[in-house]
Each structure stands twice: as structure tokens, then as C-alpha cells.
Design a protein around this motif. Sequence first.
Motif, PDB file in Angstrom:
ATOM      1  N   ARG A   1       0.828  -1.210   0.000  1.00  0.00           N
ATOM      2  CA  ARG A   1       0.000   0.000   0.000  1.00  0.00           C
ATOM      3  C   ARG A   1       0.859   1.255   0.000  1.00  0.00           C
ATOM      4  O   ARG A   1       1.934   1.289   0.581  1.00  0.00           O
ATOM      5  CB  ARG A   1      -0.933   0.016   1.211  1.00  0.00           C
ATOM      6  CG  ARG A   1      -2.010  -1.024   1.121  1.00  0.00           C
ATOM      7  CD  ARG A   1      -2.948  -0.927   2.329  1.00  0.00           C
ATOM      8  NE  ARG A   1      -3.876  -2.021   2.310  1.00  0.00           N
ATOM      9  CZ  ARG A   1      -5.067  -1.982   1.722  1.00  0.00           C
ATOM     10  NH1 ARG A   1      -5.467  -0.875   1.128  1.00  0.00           N
ATOM     11  NH2 ARG A   1      -5.855  -3.028   1.744  1.00  0.00           N
ATOM     12  N   GLY A   2       0.352   2.296  -0.689  1.00  0.00           N
ATOM     13  CA  GLY A   2       1.032   3.581  -0.696  1.00  0.00           C
ATOM     14  C   GLY A   2       2.215   3.677  -1.635  1.00  0.00           C
ATOM     15  O   GLY A   2       2.951   4.655  -1.614  1.00  0.00           O
ATOM     16  N   LYS A   3       2.393   2.683  -2.481  1.00  0.00           N
ATOM     17  CA  LYS A   3       3.535   2.695  -3.403  1.00  0.00           C
ATOM     18  C   LYS A   3       3.127   3.014  -4.835  1.00  0.00           C
ATOM     19  O   LYS A   3       3.952   2.967  -5.736  1.00  0.00           O
ATOM     20  CB  LYS A   3       4.250   1.354  -3.348  1.00  0.00           C
ATOM     21  CG  LYS A   3       4.824   1.084  -1.974  1.00  0.00           C
ATOM     22  CD  LYS A   3       5.598  -0.181  -1.915  1.00  0.00           C
ATOM     23  CE  LYS A   3       6.040  -0.375  -0.479  1.00  0.00           C
ATOM     24  NZ  LYS A   3       7.300  -0.984  -0.319  1.00  0.00           N
ATOM     25  N   GLY A   4       1.842   3.328  -5.041  1.00  0.00           N
ATOM     26  CA  GLY A   4       1.379   3.709  -6.373  1.00  0.00           C
ATOM     27  C   GLY A   4       1.085   2.534  -7.294  1.00  0.00           C
ATOM     28  O   GLY A   4       0.822   2.732  -8.482  1.00  0.00           O
ATOM     29  N   ILE A   5       1.110   1.331  -6.756  1.00  0.00           N
ATOM     30  CA  ILE A   5       0.890   0.146  -7.590  1.00  0.00           C
ATOM     31  C   ILE A   5      -0.553   0.075  -8.081  1.00  0.00           C
ATOM     32  O   ILE A   5      -0.800  -0.190  -9.263  1.00  0.00           O
ATOM     33  CB  ILE A   5       1.286  -1.137  -6.832  1.00  0.00           C
ATOM     34  CG1 ILE A   5       2.799  -1.111  -6.550  1.00  0.00           C
ATOM     35  CG2 ILE A   5       0.896  -2.380  -7.609  1.00  0.00           C
ATOM     36  CD1 ILE A   5       3.273  -2.179  -5.600  1.00  0.00           C
ATOM     37  N   GLY A   6      -1.500   0.338  -7.202  1.00  0.00           N
ATOM     38  CA  GLY A   6      -2.906   0.302  -7.588  1.00  0.00           C
ATOM     39  C   GLY A   6      -3.224   1.323  -8.670  1.00  0.00           C
ATOM     40  O   GLY A   6      -3.887   1.020  -9.661  1.00  0.00           O
ATOM     41  N   ARG A   7      -2.732   2.524  -8.495  1.00  0.00           N
ATOM     42  CA  ARG A   7      -2.957   3.573  -9.496  1.00  0.00           C
ATOM     43  C   ARG A   7      -2.311   3.194 -10.827  1.00  0.00           C
ATOM     44  O   ARG A   7      -2.890   3.416 -11.893  1.00  0.00           O
ATOM     45  CB  ARG A   7      -2.425   4.911  -9.017  1.00  0.00           C
ATOM     46  CG  ARG A   7      -2.702   6.011 -10.031  1.00  0.00           C
ATOM     47  CD  ARG A   7      -2.231   7.349  -9.511  1.00  0.00           C
ATOM     48  NE  ARG A   7      -2.360   8.357 -10.521  1.00  0.00           N
ATOM     49  CZ  ARG A   7      -3.375   9.213 -10.621  1.00  0.00           C
ATOM     50  NH1 ARG A   7      -4.358   9.169  -9.744  1.00  0.00           N
ATOM     51  NH2 ARG A   7      -3.411  10.104 -11.577  1.00  0.00           N
ATOM     52  N   ALA A   8      -1.124   2.620 -10.777  1.00  0.00           N
ATOM     53  CA  ALA A   8      -0.446   2.193 -12.003  1.00  0.00           C
ATOM     54  C   ALA A   8      -1.256   1.124 -12.723  1.00  0.00           C
ATOM     55  O   ALA A   8      -1.338   1.125 -13.962  1.00  0.00           O
ATOM     56  CB  ALA A   8       0.957   1.685 -11.688  1.00  0.00           C
ATOM     57  N   LEU A   9      -1.870   0.219 -11.969  1.00  0.00           N
ATOM     58  CA  LEU A   9      -2.707  -0.818 -12.582  1.00  0.00           C
ATOM     59  C   LEU A   9      -3.928  -0.216 -13.269  1.00  0.00           C
ATOM     60  O   LEU A   9      -4.276  -0.596 -14.389  1.00  0.00           O
ATOM     61  CB  LEU A   9      -3.142  -1.843 -11.530  1.00  0.00           C
ATOM     62  CG  LEU A   9      -2.052  -2.772 -11.018  1.00  0.00           C
ATOM     63  CD1 LEU A   9      -2.561  -3.568  -9.820  1.00  0.00           C
ATOM     64  CD2 LEU A   9      -1.583  -3.703 -12.117  1.00  0.00           C
ATOM     65  N   VAL A  10      -4.578   0.744 -12.602  1.00  0.00           N
ATOM     66  CA  VAL A  10      -5.741   1.398 -13.194  1.00  0.00           C
ATOM     67  C   VAL A  10      -5.322   2.186 -14.438  1.00  0.00           C
ATOM     68  O   VAL A  10      -5.985   2.137 -15.478  1.00  0.00           O
ATOM     69  CB  VAL A  10      -6.469   2.308 -12.173  1.00  0.00           C
ATOM     70  CG1 VAL A  10      -7.601   3.078 -12.837  1.00  0.00           C
ATOM     71  CG2 VAL A  10      -6.989   1.484 -10.999  1.00  0.00           C
ATOM     72  N   GLU A  11      -4.213   2.892 -14.339  1.00  0.00           N
ATOM     73  CA  GLU A  11      -3.732   3.681 -15.474  1.00  0.00           C
ATOM     74  C   GLU A  11      -3.415   2.778 -16.669  1.00  0.00           C
ATOM     75  O   GLU A  11      -3.734   3.117 -17.810  1.00  0.00           O
ATOM     76  CB  GLU A  11      -2.498   4.481 -15.069  1.00  0.00           C
ATOM     77  CG  GLU A  11      -2.060   5.461 -16.112  1.00  0.00           C
ATOM     78  CD  GLU A  11      -1.014   6.438 -15.594  1.00  0.00           C
ATOM     79  OE1 GLU A  11      -0.771   7.433 -16.287  1.00  0.00           O
ATOM     80  OE2 GLU A  11      -0.464   6.218 -14.494  1.00  0.00           O
TER      81      GLU A  11
END
Length: 66
Positions: free
Chosen positions: A6-16
Motif C-alpha cells: 500500500r502507498g507505493k502507487g501500484i494500484g494507481r499504475a494498474l488502473v492507469e
Amino acid sequence: MPDTLRGKGIGRALVEQAVEDARRLGHRIVPLCLFARSQFQQVPQWWDVLEQFTNQWRKDSCCQSK
């Protein structure tokens, strides 16, 4: 997602990446995951790939006024 990631930008990168893939392939996205939905609400530039019926939550979003 595990707490350690969490908090490493992985989720956002997946959505992007999903948005980029949808654009390239001509697909539409229905963000069922609450995280993905919140990301879409924060990034209006991604709204072009949203499936039509999701436009209502987009318009009603608290983020619309930002």
C-alpha cells in the motif's frame, strides 16, 4: 492488496494501464472496485473510457466541483 504494498502507487499504475489498454483496444471500463472508482473520480482525463451507465456516478461525484 497486501498492506506491505500500500502507498507505493501500484494500484494507481494498474488502473492507469487498464485505461491505456482500453483506449488502445477500443474497450470501455466499468470500475466495480472502490479503489478504481475513486481513481476515476480523481482523474477526469480517464472518463472517456468509462462505460456509459457509469456516467451518472461521475456526474454526481463530489470531485466534479474540483
